[in-house]
Design a protein around this motif. Structure first.
Motif, PDB file in Angstrom:
ATOM      1  N   UNK A  66     -71.606  38.929  31.087  1.00 50.66           N
ATOM      2  CA  UNK A  66     -72.536  38.472  30.050  1.00 50.66           C
ATOM      3  C   UNK A  66     -73.242  39.661  29.395  1.00 50.66           C
ATOM      4  N   UNK A  67     -73.596  40.656  30.202  1.00 55.40           N
ATOM      5  CA  UNK A  67     -74.230  41.858  29.647  1.00 55.40           C
ATOM      6  C   UNK A  67     -73.254  42.597  28.735  1.00 55.40           C
ATOM      7  N   UNK A  68     -72.001  42.705  29.161  1.00 55.91           N
ATOM      8  CA  UNK A  68     -71.003  43.403  28.360  1.00 55.91           C
ATOM      9  C   UNK A  68     -70.779  42.694  27.031  1.00 55.91           C
ATOM     10  N   UNK A  69     -70.748  41.360  27.070  1.00 55.47           N
ATOM     11  CA  UNK A  69     -70.593  40.584  25.831  1.00 55.47           C
ATOM     12  C   UNK A  69     -71.735  40.845  24.862  1.00 55.47           C
ATOM     13  N   UNK A  70     -72.920  41.160  25.409  1.00 55.01           N
ATOM     14  CA  UNK A  70     -74.103  41.435  24.577  1.00 55.01           C
ATOM     15  C   UNK A  70     -74.273  42.926  24.292  1.00 55.01           C
ATOM     16  N   UNK A  71     -73.287  43.744  24.699  1.00 48.95           N
ATOM     17  CA  UNK A  71     -73.338  45.201  24.507  1.00 48.95           C
ATOM     18  C   UNK A  71     -74.549  45.840  25.177  1.00 48.95           C
ATOM     19  N   UNK A  72     -74.899  45.307  26.359  1.00 50.66           N
ATOM     20  CA  UNK A  72     -76.013  45.853  27.138  1.00 50.66           C
ATOM     21  C   UNK A  72     -75.438  46.554  28.369  1.00 50.66           C
ATOM     22  N   UNK A  73     -75.696  47.856  28.558  1.00 49.19           N
ATOM     23  CA  UNK A  73     -75.185  48.554  29.750  1.00 49.19           C
ATOM     24  C   UNK A  73     -75.669  47.882  31.027  1.00 49.19           C
TER      25      UNK A  73
END
Length: 309
Positions: free
Chosen positions: A154-161
């Motif tokens: 989910x973080x990757x989908x939101x471009x959050x490291x």
């Protein structure tokens, strides 16, 4: 905003017991009681470095209320999800005479499906404003073993490291979610490789295999031997000064915090590794877990040698 995730926090109580022996009674002074959990230690160190992280996870019962009050008094912001069962307690017995540390760690509460859904909804909304997510520690009962994979995706989908510090099957499955960075220690990287021991070069080889699966960086903490930092096109070794350890508990969490702080502030990768090691060392020189001396960190940065391999 940096978000830290502590899914299985605890009240940690540590006792100093000289010449600790099994099957024997020991009289001790009052234990030191702290709001424990790897993610909370990360949060503390980030706070001391000038960041203002938001703490997420699950808390329940009187222990949960105690932790909320305690971290509030430390100036940490939180948005924990309330659960029905009691947050766990963990005990540590520190024997300075024999240089040993014995820990008794409760498994933790059962988290209900409704609580998991509440957490997931909150997490989803926070990803809209988060600049980094750091997840650390074990999973409580009720969460699937691939929960870290789910929140990493989910973080990757939101471009959050997404930075992860866990072990065992949770780590293996989480790698499929392609976190930005993972931080195993030597035992954990050996466990991942299903080997009892690995040479220095073999650890690097395993880390590169992990990077080939989509993880950007692997930071392996090696205690007194420093650390090795591996990316798809980067391999760095950090050598650290010799110190007299006061309390090693939380040093790995402090390393994560130092690395996250430096990455968040866009330092170059060699400086990031130095910050990780400096914060880990500083914590090991403190009596209190999850505490650093920022002035000492600054001094240590000049004494850590980073070499490209």
């Amino acid at each position: 905003m940096i978000v830290t995730v502590t899914l299985n926090p605890a009240i940690d109580i540590s006792y100093r017991v000289n010449n600790f022996k099994i099957n024997k009674g020991h009289r001790v002074e009052n234990g030191i009681k702290t709001a424990g959990g790897k993610g909370l230690n990360v949060s503390r160190v980030l706070k001391q470095l000038g960041e203002n992280p938001l703490c997420l996870g699950f808390l329940g019962g009187q222990n949960g209320e105690w932790i909320k009050r305690h971290i509030g008094n430390e100036g940490l912001e939180e948005s924990f999800t309330q659960i029905r069962e009691e947050t766990r307690t963990c005990l540590a017995f520190l024997d300075e005479e024999n240089s040993t540390q014995t820990e008794l760690m409760e498994k933790g509460p059962m988290v209900a499906e409704e609580d998991i859904n509440n957490f997931s909804e909150k997490y989803k909304h926070l990803l809209e404003e988060a600049t980094m997510v750091i997840a650390s520690g074990s999973l409580p009962a009720g969460l699937s073993v691939d929960f870290y994979r789910e929140i990493a995706e989910k973080a990757k989908e939101s471009n959050v490291p997404f930075i992860l510090d866990t072990s065992g099957i949770s780590l293996e499955l989480a790698i499929e979610g392609k976190p930005f960075l993972i931080k195993p220690n030597k035992d954990e990287i050996c466990q991942f490789a299903k080997r009892s021991d690995l040479s220095f070069q073999e650890m690097i080889d395993v880390a590169r295999e992990i990077c080939n699966k989509g993880v950007d960086y692997v930071l392996i903490s090696l205690g007194a031997d420093g650390a090795v930092f591996v990316g798809s096109d980067t391999t760095l070794r950090a050598e650290i000064p010799v110190i007299s350890v006061v309390n090693p508990v939380g040093s790995g969490d402090s390393m994560v915090a130092g690395m996250a702080f430096a990455l968040h502030n866009h330092y170059d990768i060699e400086e990031c590794l130095k910050w990780a090691c400096a914060c880990g060392i500083s914590n090991a020189l403190q009596e209190t877990t999850g505490k650093i001396d920022p002035e000492l960190v600054g001094d240590l940065l000049t004494k850590i040698k980073v070499t490209p391999l």
